[in-house]
Motif scaffolding. Sequence first.
Motif, short mmCIF file in Angstrom:
data_model
loop_
_atom_site.label_atom_id
_atom_site.label_comp_id
_atom_site.label_asym_id
_atom_site.label_seq_id
_atom_site.Cartn_x
_atom_site.Cartn_y
_atom_site.Cartn_z
N HIS A 1 7.51 14.56 -9.02
CA HIS A 1 8.70 13.69 -9.57
C HIS A 1 9.78 13.60 -8.33
O HIS A 1 10.30 14.93 -8.21
CB HIS A 1 9.24 14.04 -10.92
N VAL A 2 10.06 12.61 -7.89
CA VAL A 2 11.01 12.40 -6.73
C VAL A 2 12.40 11.75 -7.25
O VAL A 2 11.98 10.53 -7.71
CB VAL A 2 10.65 12.13 -5.54
N VAL A 3 13.32 11.95 -7.14
CA VAL A 3 14.58 11.46 -7.32
C VAL A 3 15.33 10.98 -6.06
O VAL A 3 15.86 11.77 -5.09
CB VAL A 3 15.63 12.09 -8.17
N ALA A 4 15.39 9.79 -5.69
CA ALA A 4 15.90 9.43 -4.37
C ALA A 4 17.28 8.71 -4.67
O ALA A 4 17.30 7.60 -5.42
CB ALA A 4 14.95 8.30 -3.75
N ILE A 5 18.29 8.64 -3.70
CA ILE A 5 19.59 8.22 -3.60
C ILE A 5 19.13 6.74 -2.96
O ILE A 5 18.78 6.74 -1.78
CB ILE A 5 20.74 8.92 -3.34
N ALA A 6 19.58 5.78 -3.20
CA ALA A 6 19.00 4.48 -2.79
C ALA A 6 20.09 3.35 -2.90
O ALA A 6 20.84 3.49 -3.94
CB ALA A 6 17.75 4.09 -3.32
N SER A 7 20.08 2.55 -2.12
CA SER A 7 21.09 1.33 -2.04
C SER A 7 20.53 0.07 -2.15
O SER A 7 21.45 -0.75 -2.57
CB SER A 7 21.86 1.50 -0.77
N GLY A 8 19.44 -0.25 -1.92
CA GLY A 8 18.79 -1.67 -1.58
C GLY A 8 18.95 -1.96 -0.31
O GLY A 8 18.57 -3.03 0.11
N GLY A 9 19.30 -0.91 0.59
CA GLY A 9 19.26 -1.40 1.96
C GLY A 9 18.11 -1.22 2.63
O GLY A 9 17.11 -0.81 2.14
N LEU A 10 17.76 -1.84 3.88
CA LEU A 10 16.48 -1.47 4.80
C LEU A 10 16.11 -0.17 4.71
O LEU A 10 14.87 0.30 4.32
CB LEU A 10 16.97 -2.02 6.08
N ASP A 11 17.06 0.95 4.93
CA ASP A 11 16.52 2.27 5.22
C ASP A 11 16.07 2.91 3.93
O ASP A 11 14.98 3.34 3.62
CB ASP A 11 17.71 3.26 5.68
N SER A 12 16.88 2.76 2.69
CA SER A 12 16.46 3.36 1.56
C SER A 12 15.28 2.63 0.75
O SER A 12 14.54 3.18 0.02
CB SER A 12 17.64 3.65 0.43
N THR A 13 15.03 1.31 1.22
CA THR A 13 13.98 0.88 0.45
C THR A 13 12.85 1.13 0.94
O THR A 13 11.69 1.05 0.46
CB THR A 13 14.26 -1.15 0.81
N LEU B 1 17.96 6.24 -7.84
CA LEU B 1 19.40 6.31 -8.23
C LEU B 1 20.22 5.55 -7.54
O LEU B 1 20.62 5.73 -6.28
CB LEU B 1 19.85 7.78 -8.36
N GLY B 2 20.79 4.33 -8.03
CA GLY B 2 21.96 3.75 -7.32
C GLY B 2 23.30 3.82 -8.06
O GLY B 2 23.33 4.04 -9.04
N VAL B 3 24.37 4.02 -6.96
CA VAL B 3 25.58 4.34 -7.49
C VAL B 3 26.64 3.29 -7.32
O VAL B 3 26.58 2.94 -5.85
CB VAL B 3 26.03 5.69 -7.19
N ASP B 4 27.40 2.82 -8.08
CA ASP B 4 28.52 1.75 -7.72
C ASP B 4 29.62 2.92 -7.54
O ASP B 4 30.13 3.30 -8.46
CB ASP B 4 28.53 0.75 -8.83
N ASN C 1 27.49 11.46 1.14
CA ASN C 1 26.19 11.79 0.76
C ASN C 1 25.95 13.19 -0.13
O ASN C 1 25.16 13.28 -1.11
CB ASN C 1 25.24 12.11 2.11
N PRO C 2 26.76 14.28 0.28
CA PRO C 2 27.06 15.35 -0.79
C PRO C 2 27.18 14.87 -2.31
O PRO C 2 26.60 15.35 -3.09
CB PRO C 2 28.16 16.06 -0.28
N LEU C 3 28.19 13.78 -2.37
CA LEU C 3 28.55 13.51 -3.83
C LEU C 3 27.22 12.74 -4.51
O LEU C 3 26.90 13.21 -5.47
CB LEU C 3 29.64 12.24 -3.58
N LEU C 4 26.60 11.97 -3.82
CA LEU C 4 25.48 11.16 -4.36
C LEU C 4 24.20 12.17 -4.55
O LEU C 4 23.59 12.15 -5.43
CB LEU C 4 24.94 9.97 -3.56
#
Length: 234
Positions: A10-22, A39-42, A108-111
């Motif tokens: 199981h991997v939890v990825a912080i992601a944004s919907g951008g090119l890199d994280s997609t 995991l997407g964070v507003d 990045n540390p926060l997310l």
Amino acid sequence: MKNDRRPAGHVVAIASGGLDSTTLAYWLKADGAAQLTLLGVDYGQRHSVELSYLEATAKTLDATYIRLDLSGAAALLAGSALTDARVPVPPGHYTDVSMRATVVANRNPLLLDLAVAHAVSTGADAVAFGAHAGDHTIYPDCRPVFVEAYRRMITVANEGFIAAGFQVLAPFIAMTKAEIVRLGTLLDVPFANTWSCYQGGRRHCGRCGTCTERKEAFALAKVFDPTGYETDGG
């Protein structure tokens, strides 16, 4: 990086919907992640439209999607063009000076802390994020030295609770954005369904530093750019 080989769990990825994280999400899936949480964070970013693209990616990949509303955090993150309406998004190609305006302090540390907390509580094997070599100059939390230090810190902070062999994955940290585009092409990433623009309008503006970087990455990779930009005049 030689340590960026995660167990097939199981991997939890912080992601944004951008090119890199997609591309990261597609890479994790192709590399055999048995379970993937995006995991997407507003955090009050002006381009929060990116999270709708992330949700669509999660559905395509049959990944779990978690959206956290921390929009109130923008009040603590003043001074960045991404979170402070008083700071304009710099246009044109990034320079060291203009790129500084897009730094969100300690982002990045926060997310990653949020991702790690969820990973530890659910017994996940790894967290992941899409930092790449083009970020190193200005963004301190996108550098290899940060990743190594963060790995050590979370091991100490979660001793006795974290999964054995837990990993912090940053598989693109030595790659350029053009190389990520090439990799995404091999993985059949639908680039048209990703969002980069920091202006947060209805279309990519085509003028801000992030749009300029996106255009340049496709050009250098010699890959067709399917993005609709306002500067195209269409």
